[in-house]
Design an enzyme around this catalytic site. Structure first.
Site, mmCIF file in Angstrom:
data_model
loop_
_atom_site.group_PDB
_atom_site.id
_atom_site.type_symbol
_atom_site.label_atom_id
_atom_site.label_comp_id
_atom_site.label_asym_id
_atom_site.label_seq_id
_atom_site.Cartn_x
_atom_site.Cartn_y
_atom_site.Cartn_z
ATOM 1 N N LYS A 1 38.494 41.861 49.941
ATOM 2 C CA LYS A 1 39.520 40.870 50.242
ATOM 3 C C LYS A 1 40.848 41.215 49.574
ATOM 4 O O LYS A 1 41.917 41.092 50.189
ATOM 5 C CB LYS A 1 39.056 39.471 49.828
ATOM 6 C CG LYS A 1 40.050 38.389 50.239
ATOM 7 C CD LYS A 1 39.441 37.009 50.264
ATOM 8 C CE LYS A 1 39.129 36.485 48.895
ATOM 9 N NZ LYS A 1 38.841 35.026 48.916
ATOM 10 N N ARG B 1 46.507 42.982 50.561
ATOM 11 C CA ARG B 1 47.596 43.883 50.172
ATOM 12 C C ARG B 1 47.924 44.879 51.275
ATOM 13 O O ARG B 1 49.091 45.260 51.450
ATOM 14 C CB ARG B 1 47.220 44.603 48.870
ATOM 15 C CG ARG B 1 47.268 43.679 47.644
ATOM 16 C CD ARG B 1 46.482 44.259 46.482
ATOM 17 N NE ARG B 1 46.638 43.493 45.248
ATOM 18 C CZ ARG B 1 45.960 42.381 44.961
ATOM 19 N NH1 ARG B 1 45.089 41.896 45.846
ATOM 20 N NH2 ARG B 1 46.151 41.766 43.810
ATOM 21 N N GLY C 1 44.552 31.313 47.665
ATOM 22 C CA GLY C 1 45.462 31.354 46.536
ATOM 23 C C GLY C 1 46.038 32.741 46.326
ATOM 24 O O GLY C 1 47.204 32.891 45.944
ATOM 25 N N ARG D 1 45.968 23.500 43.736
ATOM 26 C CA ARG D 1 45.957 24.562 42.737
ATOM 27 C C ARG D 1 47.366 24.839 42.203
ATOM 28 O O ARG D 1 48.343 24.760 42.943
ATOM 29 C CB ARG D 1 45.381 25.852 43.329
ATOM 30 C CG ARG D 1 43.888 25.774 43.534
ATOM 31 C CD ARG D 1 43.364 27.063 44.149
ATOM 32 N NE ARG D 1 42.782 26.811 45.456
ATOM 33 C CZ ARG D 1 42.534 27.768 46.350
ATOM 34 N NH1 ARG D 1 42.824 29.012 46.073
ATOM 35 N NH2 ARG D 1 41.995 27.458 47.512
ATOM 36 N N SER E 1 46.080 38.271 34.493
ATOM 37 C CA SER E 1 45.944 37.782 35.868
ATOM 38 C C SER E 1 46.486 38.823 36.825
ATOM 39 O O SER E 1 47.688 39.115 36.823
ATOM 40 C CB SER E 1 46.699 36.462 36.051
ATOM 41 O OG SER E 1 46.772 36.113 37.431
ATOM 42 N N ASP F 1 35.886 36.892 39.450
ATOM 43 C CA ASP F 1 35.328 36.130 40.569
ATOM 44 C C ASP F 1 33.802 36.083 40.561
ATOM 45 O O ASP F 1 33.208 35.347 41.355
ATOM 46 C CB ASP F 1 35.800 36.727 41.895
ATOM 47 C CG ASP F 1 37.270 36.474 42.152
ATOM 48 O OD1 ASP F 1 37.775 35.423 41.723
ATOM 49 O OD2 ASP F 1 37.925 37.339 42.765
ATOM 50 N N LYS G 1 41.083 28.575 39.206
ATOM 51 C CA LYS G 1 40.670 29.199 40.459
ATOM 52 C C LYS G 1 40.618 28.135 41.561
ATOM 53 O O LYS G 1 41.253 27.097 41.478
ATOM 54 C CB LYS G 1 39.320 29.900 40.259
ATOM 55 C CG LYS G 1 39.432 31.187 39.448
ATOM 56 C CD LYS G 1 40.198 32.244 40.229
ATOM 57 C CE LYS G 1 40.266 33.568 39.525
ATOM 58 N NZ LYS G 1 41.004 34.575 40.315
ATOM 59 N N ARG H 1 36.650 26.376 38.081
ATOM 60 C CA ARG H 1 35.401 27.077 38.371
ATOM 61 C C ARG H 1 34.459 27.092 37.178
ATOM 62 O O ARG H 1 33.243 27.186 37.356
ATOM 63 C CB ARG H 1 35.709 28.496 38.861
ATOM 64 C CG ARG H 1 34.599 29.109 39.671
ATOM 65 C CD ARG H 1 34.995 30.465 40.239
ATOM 66 N NE ARG H 1 35.493 30.362 41.594
ATOM 67 C CZ ARG H 1 36.080 31.370 42.240
ATOM 68 N NH1 ARG H 1 36.276 32.519 41.619
ATOM 69 N NH2 ARG H 1 36.484 31.222 43.483
#
Length: 441
Positions: free
Chosen positions: A25, A30, A97, A125, A170, A323, A350, A354
């Site tokens: 993903k 990208r 997101g 979020r 991040s 994740d 998240k 989460r």
């Protein structure tokens, strides 16, 4: 999206066979964005065709790129950096997101006005962690209280290069700033305290953009690029998503008699923290047929059912498996002994909180947990597991983790909503049933 509840019972036999998970993903998002910013025509093979990525494709079309699909090949005719057009309508990013934050970086240095929104989950979020640094380049942002969508962006015509040190590791924030730097005049610099996934940097190089990466004291990195940059179209082969592979992988470890080969999985070292952690737990997991495709390492994962033991996961590993913590937590619930997952502050922002949702998933199904600061402690296999209802909060990874728990638990597990799985892993239930999971409904 219509909610779809599901009750999952233990698999009656071990999982077996060969399978492939959908495309990565992160790389899919990208590839569409950078191809739209490139000069020339890009072909993308193996793109994840989940709802999240399709929203990115729609957004780049609205911004002026020509994007078509024929069979499993996506063709993008780019506009060039600085040449995106103002969309005629609001950009709906659905549940993604990643797409919203990365696109904020691109839009901040294009002299156009845009508005982004999303579904109820995305609108809840926080976006301020990208808005605040990006405002430093001259862009203007308007959002609801707490920096929440809908978000309006007035990009700047004379973008200033940013120098920014991430307060928390991040990859999304790093990438947003680097994407903004493509159309800024001067050198954009991002320092990260811990190295995060570097797909953006790898793909910049693939499209002909020079990126300077140097090591900082400890585990951090300094990333710099000079803008404005010119991207040249290059074809992209998207490997299987290691985050998606985590679910059939852990299910095969936990269900007795399983023997599964997951082909063509991306093995970027900044994405393989879960595999390292599972091996430390005693997982029978080997990597076969290792190779390089499209600038990224790829291989096949061969996994057999294993008796797992508790693990202590250090905080510096978090960016390489951010994740995968919900599914790792499920594995820890079935392991012998205590596990401690350290440094999980990023999980609080998240798709849901989460960390809290993972604790609720485990506790509802008989597992004993403790949260100390940003650490999650799981007291392994003390009682029969299962029998509870999991509230997913529209979070696809929680839903898939709950399904895996149901397949391995002694009592059925109810999941309140599985519809959002399609946003990131289309065909998940069919794939699992193709391996023999026997999921009904």
């Amino acid at each position: 999206m219509q909610a779809k509840s599901l009750t999952v019972s233990a698999s009656l036999k071990g999982l077996s066979g060969r399978t492939r998970v959908p495309g990565d993903k992160s790389i899919s998002h990208r590839s569409l964005m950078l191809a739209a910013l490139a000069h020339g025509r890009t072909h993308v093979y193996g793109l994840l065709e989940g709802e999240d990525v399709l929203r990115t494709a729609d957004a780049m079309r609205a911004l002026g790129a020509t994007i078509t699909q024929k069979d499993d090949v996506w063709v993008i005719d780019g506009r060039g950096v600085g040449e995106l057009q103002e969309p005629s309508d609001v950009l709906d990013m659905g549940n993604s997101g990643t797409a919203a934050r990365l696109l904020s970086g691109i839009l901040s240095t294009h002299s156009i006005y845009t508005v982004m929104t999303g579904d109820a989950s995305l609108r809840s979020r926080p976006m301020r962690r990208v808005m605040d640094p990006l405002s430093g380049n001259g862009a203007q942002f308007w959002a609801r209280e707490g920096g929440r969508l809908p978000l309006s962006i007035r990009g700047t015509a004379e973008a200033k290069p940013l120098e920014y040190r991430l307060p928390i590791a991040s990859a999304q924030v790093k990438s947003a700033i680097l994407l903004a730097g493509l159309n800024a005049h001067g050198v954009t610099v991002v320092e990260e305290p811990i190295a995060t996934r570097d797909h953006t940097e790898n793909m910049f190089r693939h499209f002909g953009v020079s990126v300077d990466v140097s090591e900082l004291e400890g585990n951090g990195r300094r990333i710099a690029l000079k803008g404005p940059a010119r991207l040249t179209a290059r074809d992209v082969i998207v490997p299987g998503d290691p985050s998606s592979s985590a679910f059939p992988l852990v299910a095969a470890l936990l269900i007795p008699g399983s023997d599964v080969l997951i082909e063509n999985v991306g093995l970027n070292p900044l994405r393989t923290g879960l595999f390292t952690s599972l091996k430390e737990m005693g997982a029978d997991l080997t990597i076969e047929n290792e190779r390089i495709e499209g600038g990224e390492p790829v291989g096949d994962l061969h996994v057999r059912a294993s008796q797992l033991k508790g693990v202590d996961v250090p905080p510096e590993r978090a960016p390489s498996m951010i994740d995968e913590y919900p599914i790792l937590a499920v594995a820890c619930a079935f392991a012998q002994g205590q596990s401690r997952l350290r440094g999980l502050e990023e999980l609080r922002v998240k798709e849901s909180d989460r960390l809290a949702a993972t604790v609720a998933l485990l506790e509802a199904n008989g597992a004993s947990t403790t949260v100390e600061g940003d650490d999650l402690i799981i007291h392994g296999f003390q009682t029969p597991l299962g029998g509870g209802e999991v509230k997913t909060h529209m979070d696809h990874r929680l839903a898939m983790s709950a399904i895996v728990m149901g397949l391995a638990a002694q009592k059925p597990v109810s999941v309140d909503d599985t519809a959002f799985i399609e946003t990131s892993f289309p065909g998940f239930v069919d794939l699992m049933n193709g391996l023999g999971a026997g999921i009904q409904g």
